[in-house]
Design an enzyme around this catalytic site. Sequence first.
Site, PDB file in Angstrom:
ATOM      1  CG  HIS A 140      -1.450  15.760  47.255  1.00  0.00           C
ATOM      2  ND1 HIS A 140      -2.067  15.312  48.403  1.00  0.00           N
ATOM      3  CD2 HIS A 140      -0.123  15.672  47.487  1.00  0.00           C
ATOM      4  CE1 HIS A 140      -1.147  14.973  49.290  1.00  0.00           C
ATOM      5  NE2 HIS A 140       0.043  15.168  48.757  1.00  0.00           N
ATOM      6  CB  SER A 179       1.727  13.100  50.512  1.00  0.00           C
ATOM      7  OG  SER A 179       1.478  14.279  51.191  1.00  0.00           O
ATOM      8  CG  ASP A 190      -5.008  14.600  49.544  1.00  0.00           C
ATOM      9  OD1 ASP A 190      -4.645  15.537  48.824  1.00  0.00           O
ATOM     10  OD2 ASP A 190      -4.219  13.749  49.994  1.00  0.00           O
TER      11      ASP A 190
END
Length: 766
Positions: free
Chosen positions: A214, A544, A140
């Site tokens: 994220h 996600s 990620d």
Amino acid sequence: MKSNIQLFVFSLSLYIFSLHADTLQTFIIQLHPHGITSSQFTSKLNWHLSFIKQTISTDEDPSSRLIYSYQSAMEGFAAQFAQSELEYLQKLPDVISIRPDRQHHVQTTYSYKFLGLNFVKGGAWYQSGFGRGTIIGVLDTGVWPESPSFNDHGMPPIPTKWRGICQEGQSFNSSNCNRKLIGARYFTKGHIVASTSLQSNIQEYVSPRDSHGHGTHTSSTAGGASVQMASVFGNGAGVARGMAPGAHIAVYKVCWFNGCYSSDILAAMDVAIRDGVDILSLSLGGLPVPLYDDSIAIGSFRAMEHGISVICAAGNNGPIPSSVANAAPWITTIGASTLDRRFPAIVHMSNGEALYGESMYPANLLMSRGKELELVYVTDGDTGSQYCFRGSLPREKVHGKIVVCDRGVYGRAEKGQVVKEAGGAAMILANTEINLEEDSVDVHVLPATSIGFAESIHLKAYINSTMRPQARIVFGGTVIGRSRAPAVAQFSARGPSFTNPSILKPDVIAPGVNIIAAWPQNLGPTGLPEDTRRVNFTVMSGTSMACPHVGGIAALVRSAHPKWSPAAIKSAIMTTAEVTDHSGKPILDGNEPADVFATGSGQVNPDKAINPGLIYDIRPDEYVNHLCSLGYKRSEIFSITHRNVSCLDIMRTNRSFSLNYPSISVIFKEGMGSKMFTRRLTNVGSPNSIYSVEIIEPEGVKVIVKPQRLIFKHINQSLSYRVWFVSRKGTKTRRMSFTQGHLTWVHSSNAFYKVRSPIAVAWKYK
Ligand SMILES: *[C@@H]1O[C@H](CO)[C@@H](O)[C@H](O)[C@H]1NC(C)=O
Ligand SMILES: *[C@@H]1O[C@H](CO)[C@@H](O)[C@H](O)[C@H]1NC(C)=O
Ligand SMILES: *[C@@H]1O[C@H](CO)[C@@H](O)[C@H](O)[C@H]1NC(C)=O
Ligand SMILES: *[C@@H]1O[C@H](CO)[C@@H](O)[C@H](O)[C@H]1NC(C)=O
Ligand SMILES: *[C@@H]1O[C@H](CO)[C@@H](O)[C@H](O)[C@H]1NC(C)=O
Ligand SMILES: *[C@@H]1O[C@H](CO)[C@@H](O)[C@H](O)[C@H]1NC(C)=O
């Protein structure tokens, strides 16, 4: 997080690339795993360099072209070549395939409770020791190690098999890792090469440290520690914890401001396999591509052979049919669903009507009682003002007002910033027909709410109907349990798989809307550079967010059953998934019951997944047979599996081969009246178990199963059954292109064991 807009921009940039054919670009060169030329070299690296050396002119240093040398996820390397050099390179012995580097995009205090995880004896957490001993690798944007979610208090020692490192870099040193965050690495070469032409004044840490949030969010969702009193400015308050709070986390930073390049992703998978991860969670993806052209699929095959479960996001391009990405049969593909937690922020218009909306703006601050303000929806010419583009809102029109902005084109939170800068007092974010009623909340920089498409039509009609439209927004805090959930998220990518419709995808759905999880301490909750607020948790939505939920659940299953294969773990998660919501009614997709192309096997249920009764296991060889049955060429199968097989021989001895998948996809072609599949179940429940089959027939199809009962004498025993699907007459003329049903093996005396497979049937007549 990312929408189809980004993917669309991506295909455009590929096109631009092809106009400049002779500039250098990155290619991934796959080589024969036992190449005849390799023995002449002292190392893999030298062998890889030799291909570059032979291809480019003599006065150039071949290592200046090399980007990565791979060993575990693939045999081969990534390097820069001009288009004109490829022809020569392609002809060199041992070169199997050449693929251009591809760009991918990254696509929860409460969700563990919603999924039924509790501290009860016999529950999944109890049985798995919270995921103890399992290592989850997360590819990620990196990690913010100081987040309380990565505290290692009470964590067991690092497993002895761990070979990974804590790579130092900008604002990141080896003391940032601990017994929770056991590894961290970053991969930037592919990204740097691809981004040199772009202006890169964007500040990013050149280290595993997360500049975007994220990766911190996803890795804490998978395996974050328990944090008391977590909330986003008082919203969604509670104990935050990942799905597998006892698992270890290793982060591999592969995504940067410009996306995630497959050369970097492959490099990360390459070392993650050697590092010793048990689970890989990838909340990223691109457009669906054939398996032999898909670096994530190829790297995942190798990971699967090493016993690593690979869990990937399905993508956010729903509800467009066949938008599901990462659909290789050895990957577990995750769609997104809603929670029953709402953050109401209701618009009361002066005409007495109220419009439901949602927002996470701190309720105790400004406007909580709802100050009545003038409403404005600026639709001036083609400045994009209805979307609240930067610079499109004239101050004199919006100052002190509630500004209506249509959703789309760019970030939701960014629009709030634009309204704020133009002097607006509040914002109403109005869904268009693309998003319909889907509410993804944000922690806006000003009082704001997000309303559905139906509400936005009412709102605009009201604004149009009067000279001085007025409204107030009333914030209602956090409300739990009053709405039907789970439901399929509007954006969640849908099947059937574009590249391989014979496998039903996505596999399951998991919470992916308004998920609260850890956040870097140097970013505001919107992630905007202008946002100076600081939080340890924020809210995000996307497949996600759904993916690491299943990454964590896979860790729980693995901790409880350390010897299970990736296919067994996936089967356990799929056959125990729920098809009804918490009210016992079918899971919804919008206002309709969801179909199997939206939900796959259904909503994950960790407590059941840990003890599925029976599993559908798959050996790596069987995937090779499957690829043969798809009609893949020898060279294509070789690219994916590194196995040089004769499909002719395989198909001869395995005439009616079907992959032992936990779901069933039937495709009737012209002139085909029936289809037969074989499936094999392995008993992992109790010895002396009798199961009988229950079938809900898909419309237009007769289903016959033989035998109707499976009598298991002991644990680990495998029994097979056959299932025939017979297309009924007249189906051809029906309007519907597919129907669905399911097949469930039910234990004769223990009602806990229900092993369910969804069935999708499609008629593909020319
Ligand atoms: C790593 O960072 C910590 C905390 O900032 C600091 O105390 C330590 O000295 C650093 N270690 C090294 C090897 O730089
Ligand atoms: C507002 O009213 C005008 C004229 O009555 C119409 O042309 C326009 O489409 C309306 N706009 C909206 C957003 O309803
Ligand atoms: C975030 O967590 C850190 C470390 O536990 C703590 O010092 C800090 O006060 C927290 N910040 C907020 C805004 O809660
Ligand atoms: C695969 O095997 C065939 C026949 O045994 C051989 O001709 C071919 O070169 C092999 N291909 C690769 C890529 O090893
Ligand atoms: C048929 O499939 C099985 C695996 O399902 C495999 O072991 C066997 O080798 C296959 N037959 C041939 C000829 O490859
Ligand atoms: C079942 O098989 C697994 C893996 O081969 C083994 O570890 C386990 O002991 C077996 N269980 C029984 C009851 O035979």
